[in-house]
Scaffold this motif. Structure first.
Motif, PDB file in Angstrom:
ATOM      1  N   PHE A 203       0.840  -1.200   0.000  1.00 35.69           N
ATOM      2  CA  PHE A 203       0.000   0.000   0.000  1.00 35.69           C
ATOM      3  C   PHE A 203       0.872   1.246   0.000  1.00 35.69           C
ATOM      4  N   ARG A 204       1.826   1.271   0.925  1.00 32.01           N
ATOM      5  CA  ARG A 204       2.638   2.480   1.063  1.00 32.01           C
ATOM      6  C   ARG A 204       3.575   2.654  -0.124  1.00 32.01           C
ATOM      7  N   LYS A 205       3.897   1.556  -0.742  1.00 33.53           N
ATOM      8  CA  LYS A 205       4.783   1.637  -1.902  1.00 33.53           C
ATOM      9  C   LYS A 205       4.072   2.303  -3.084  1.00 33.53           C
ATOM     10  N   TYR A 206       2.807   1.981  -3.254  1.00 35.60           N
ATOM     11  CA  TYR A 206       2.109   2.444  -4.452  1.00 35.60           C
ATOM     12  C   TYR A 206       1.138   3.582  -4.204  1.00 35.60           C
ATOM     13  N   GLN A 207       0.840   3.904  -2.966  1.00 39.32           N
ATOM     14  CA  GLN A 207      -0.225   4.879  -2.744  1.00 39.32           C
ATOM     15  C   GLN A 207       0.108   6.243  -3.336  1.00 39.32           C
ATOM     16  N   GLY A 208       1.396   6.634  -3.249  1.00 38.53           N
ATOM     17  CA  GLY A 208       1.784   7.938  -3.789  1.00 38.53           C
ATOM     18  C   GLY A 208       1.556   8.004  -5.289  1.00 38.53           C
ATOM     19  N   ARG A 209       1.948   6.956  -5.967  1.00 37.85           N
ATOM     20  CA  ARG A 209       1.787   6.934  -7.426  1.00 37.85           C
ATOM     21  C   ARG A 209       0.308   6.931  -7.811  1.00 37.85           C
ATOM     22  N   PHE A 210      -0.424   6.088  -7.117  1.00 39.87           N
ATOM     23  CA  PHE A 210      -1.845   5.991  -7.454  1.00 39.87           C
ATOM     24  C   PHE A 210      -2.560   7.313  -7.169  1.00 39.87           C
ATOM     25  N   LEU A 211      -2.196   7.895  -6.062  1.00 40.86           N
ATOM     26  CA  LEU A 211      -2.829   9.167  -5.716  1.00 40.86           C
ATOM     27  C   LEU A 211      -2.461  10.238  -6.737  1.00 40.86           C
ATOM     28  N   CYS A 212      -1.221  10.196  -7.178  1.00 37.55           N
ATOM     29  CA  CYS A 212      -0.767  11.165  -8.175  1.00 37.55           C
ATOM     30  C   CYS A 212      -1.554  11.012  -9.481  1.00 37.55           C
ATOM     31  N   VAL A 213      -1.703   9.790  -9.903  1.00 39.37           N
ATOM     32  CA  VAL A 213      -2.472   9.537 -11.131  1.00 39.37           C
ATOM     33  C   VAL A 213      -3.901  10.008 -10.953  1.00 39.37           C
ATOM     34  N   ALA A 214      -4.494   9.655  -9.829  1.00 44.12           N
ATOM     35  CA  ALA A 214      -5.897  10.008  -9.608  1.00 44.12           C
ATOM     36  C   ALA A 214      -6.061  11.521  -9.521  1.00 44.12           C
ATOM     37  N   ARG A 215      -5.121  12.189  -8.853  1.00 43.67           N
ATOM     38  CA  ARG A 215      -5.199  13.654  -8.780  1.00 43.67           C
ATOM     39  C   ARG A 215      -5.189  14.267 -10.176  1.00 43.67           C
TER      40      ARG A 215
END
Lengths: 530, 194
Positions: free
Chosen positions: B36-48
């Protein structure tokens, strides 16, 4: 390379996806074209903007894991409270599932309907009848090879179909009025000739031919189907011996098959009829024997289960003096072509009406083998249905014809005979014979008198239609789904005058009850009749 | 040389993901937390970038991880985890975008007219970011997602094709068209500025 091609090549150029040759051509064009060069610059700026933004520091990312865990717990709790239902059981998921359930229910209902519907039972009747015929006819085993389902008309089509058939479908040609008898004919004994056609069946055509007196006759014609790929089925029916006996036979075959039917007319000494059917041509030839004993109309009726047209109708007539049949005595009707016969516009392939296909039949089939065992082989439930239908029929009969038939028929008796529980051992024979004999006593002036009640079970081919069977005979008449009831009173005097009245009803069993169609009421009477 | 070749993938090797997945399936919740912590930043960035809404982006990210959490038991060993996860994210973003569209027009804090008053792109990085973000929102969903995956997530054409469920040629073509569309949107702004 020109300005039209460049815009689509700029991005591949920047990504290095163009071949060396193409890239060189694009660059050469860009060196000379300021507009395209500006486009390239804009593209480079846009990409640079993207790359710059991507490389820029991002907004701090909050730790979503705690919120995620909370959500996970909440969702698990909801799943438990949903009593095992999936968390995906939201309306978006429910709809397709609901659709699947509805489709499944429709399929099951359809299966059940076909299993228990009257149509399916009609097929059972048909098979039962065919089986009993086979068992009881040692001379001519009959097998049902194939049962084909045809579409049955709906209520509106049904009404239209029968109205057309009954009221408008006949075209009579009285040959004796239009032309003298052909060479070799009997001028002293004029011939009434009637060729009728009509829609006896949905998607099919009936052709009926009647001749007055000729003892030797042969009818030839070609039937050309509208659809050359659609196999033609025939049903042929013809009479002999003063209309006292009707024989019926069903012949079905494809376009190229041939069938021949020989039926010995056991009730007269006139010999035999030979019926040739083959490859869209049909003929009826009567020969052999002392013709002077024959003075009743002869008739041939054929049914075709497809649309088509009639061509080259020929009738060979001959006197009753035993002269041989000759080709040159044919009466041809080229100047009086029959109109194109078009069947009602009934789409095919909707199941219900059954057609059965019989193998080639070459041996005589006595009429008693055709009909009698049917009643005996019926189940109690089937008999109950028949009785019920007769009761309905009789009530309608009384309502419509009470005044007219009061002097002829005690219609209450029709009701009475529908109660076989009062008559142990009742068979299909003694029902009608009893009625007949009763009325012979009441009306001794009639030379013949018959009440024909002809009922049929739903089903069957668009091949057969009603036949005014005489006393003592039942006809398993496969016409349309439903119960087909024909009542016919046919009385005659010694001088040939006759009284006819009839009613034809059609009863269709629906899930909600019986539906009755009256589509025929015929009444003809000479002045001398009561 | 292509951009993909020039820029090495920053996504960690799948072997590490596979290890975490195996541990999670063995019952270690901590392994999933690591994923979760590994990918959350990337996923959040894409979603933003796709949704242009912080709250919606966080919600979509959580939903994506919920699907991953429940779907990992059926995840095929040996498959690429990050493309599989990105595919879920792209689907979630698309669904959320449709839901937002049904709710009504999206209110944006900065209009295109206001952008013209901003400093020139080369002057202020923040203005660049706002400009590109606003322009991205004007692109069709498919083009926007393609550009986000290509330039922000630096996925290769093969990976983009896998995530978007198309072939590599189609992925490249989508990227070209997206860049053309972006250029066409940005060019008038720059011309006005000049």
């Amino acid at each position: 390379m020109n300005c039209k091609h460049i815009p689509n090549l700029l991005s591949p150029l920047l990504d290095g996806e163009l071949s060396d040759n193409t890239a060189a051509q694009v660059r050469a064009h860009l060196d000379t074209c300021l507009v395209c060069a500006a486009e390239l610059t804009a593209m480079q700026n846009a990409v640079a903007l993207l790359q710059t933004d991507a490389a820029a520091p991002q907004l701090p990312t909050p730790d979503l894991y705690a919120a995620f865990q909370q959500r996970l717990v909440t969702q698990s709790t909801q799943t438990v409270f949903r009593s095992g239902r999936s968390r995906r059981a939201s309306p978006a998921w429910l709809l397709p599932r609901l659709a699947v359930c509805v489709v499944g229910a429709v399929c099951v209902g359809n299966t059940l309907w076909h299993k228990f519907s009257p149509y399916n039972r009609a097929e059972r009747y048909l098979l039962t009848a065919a089986s009993s015929l086979s068992q009881n006819s040692a001379a001519s085993p009959m097998h049902v090879n194939e049962i084909r389902r045809y579409r049955a008309p709906n209520g509106r089509e049904f009404t239209r179909f029968f109205n057309t058939w009954w009221h408008n479908g006949y075209a009579y040609t009285r040959a004796s009025e239009q032309k003298p008898p052909a060479a070799g004919g009997d001028a002293a004994n004029p011939v009434d000739f009637a060729l009728s056609y009509g829609y006896s069946t949905p998607g099919g055509v009936m052709l009926s031919w009647n001749a007055g007196n000729p003892a030797n006759n042969l009818v030839r014609f070609d039937w050309v189907p509208s659809d050359p790929l659609h196999p033609i089925n025939y049903a042929v029916q013809y009479n002999a011996d003063r209309c006292a006996s009707w024989f019926q036979q069903i012949v079905a075959h494809g376009k190229t098959a041939q069938a021949q039917v020989k039926v010995r007319d056991t009730s007269s000494n006139s010999g035999q009829y030979t019926l040739h059917i083959g490859d869209l041509k049909a003929g009826l030839k009567r020969s052999d024997g002392p013709e002077d004993t024959i003075d009743a109309p002869d008739a041939l009726t054929m049914w075709f289960n497809g649309e088509g047209s009639l061509h080259h109708f020929q009738e060979l007539r001959h006197s009753e003096r035993g002269e041989p049949l000759r080709e040159d005595t044919f009466v041809d009707y080229p100047a009086q072509p029959l109109p194109q016969i078009a069947a009602p516009n009934v789409p095919r392939n909707r199941p219900v009406v059954l057609a059965y296909k019989l193998p080639r039949i070459t041996t005589p089939v006595p009429s008693e083998h055709l009909v009698k065992p049917v009643w005996l082989t019926m189940t109690a439930e089937e008999k109950k249905e028949v009785r019920h239908a007769i009761k309905i029929f009789a009530e309608i009969w009384r309502a419509h014809n009470a005044a007219r038939l009061r002097n002829l028929v005690d219609t209450d008796r029709l009701l009475e005979i529908t109660r076989p529980d009062k008559r142990a051992g009742l068979t299909s024979d003694n029902i009608w014979q009893r009625v007949w004999l009763d009325h012979l006593r009441q009306q001794p002036q009639w030379q013949y008198f018959a009440i024909n009640v002809d009922f049929a079970f739903e089903a069957a081919p668009p091949l057969l239609d009603e036949v005014p069977f005489n006393v003592g005979e039942w006809n398993l008449d496969h016409t349309l789904p439903g119960l087909n009831v024909l009542a016919w009173v046919n009385a005659g005097l010694a001088d040939g005058q006759e009284y006819k009245t009839g009613i034809r009803l059609y009863l269709v069993k629906r899930p909600t009850g019986w539906k009755v169609y009256q589509f025929g009421l015929m009444h003809t009477a000479d002045a001398s009749t009561p | 040389m292509t951009n993909e070749a020039a820029m090495p993938l920053t996504i960690s090797p799948d072997s590490e993901d596979q290890t975490l997945i195996v541990q999670f399936l063995a019952g270690e919740e901590r392994a999933f937390a690591a994923l979760f912590r590994k990918y959350q930043g990337r996923f959040l960035c894409v979603a933003r970038r796709f949704l242009n809404d912080e709250g919606e982006a966080e919600d979509v990210t959580q939903e994506t991880f919920l699907d991953i959490y429940y779907g990992l038991r059926g995840f095929r060993r040996g498959s690429s985890f990050h493309t599989w996860a990105y595919r879920i994210l792209v689907r979630k973003c698309g669904e959320r975008r449709k839901r937002i569209a049904r709710r009504g027009p999206v209110s944006t804090s900065i209009s295109m007219e206001n952008l013209r008053d901003l400093p020139a792109p080369e002057d202020l990085p923040i203005a660049d970011s706002l400009l590109i973000q606003e322009t991205l929102q004007r692109l069709p969903d498919e083009a926007r997602m393609t550009l986000i995956l290509k330039y922000y997530e630096q996925l290769s054409s093969e990976e983009i094709a896998e995530v978007l469920n198309c072939n590599v040629g189609q992925a490249k073509m989508r990227a070209h068209r997206a860049k053309n569309a972006l250029k066409d949107l940005l060019k008038p702004l720059w011309e006005n500025k000049e």
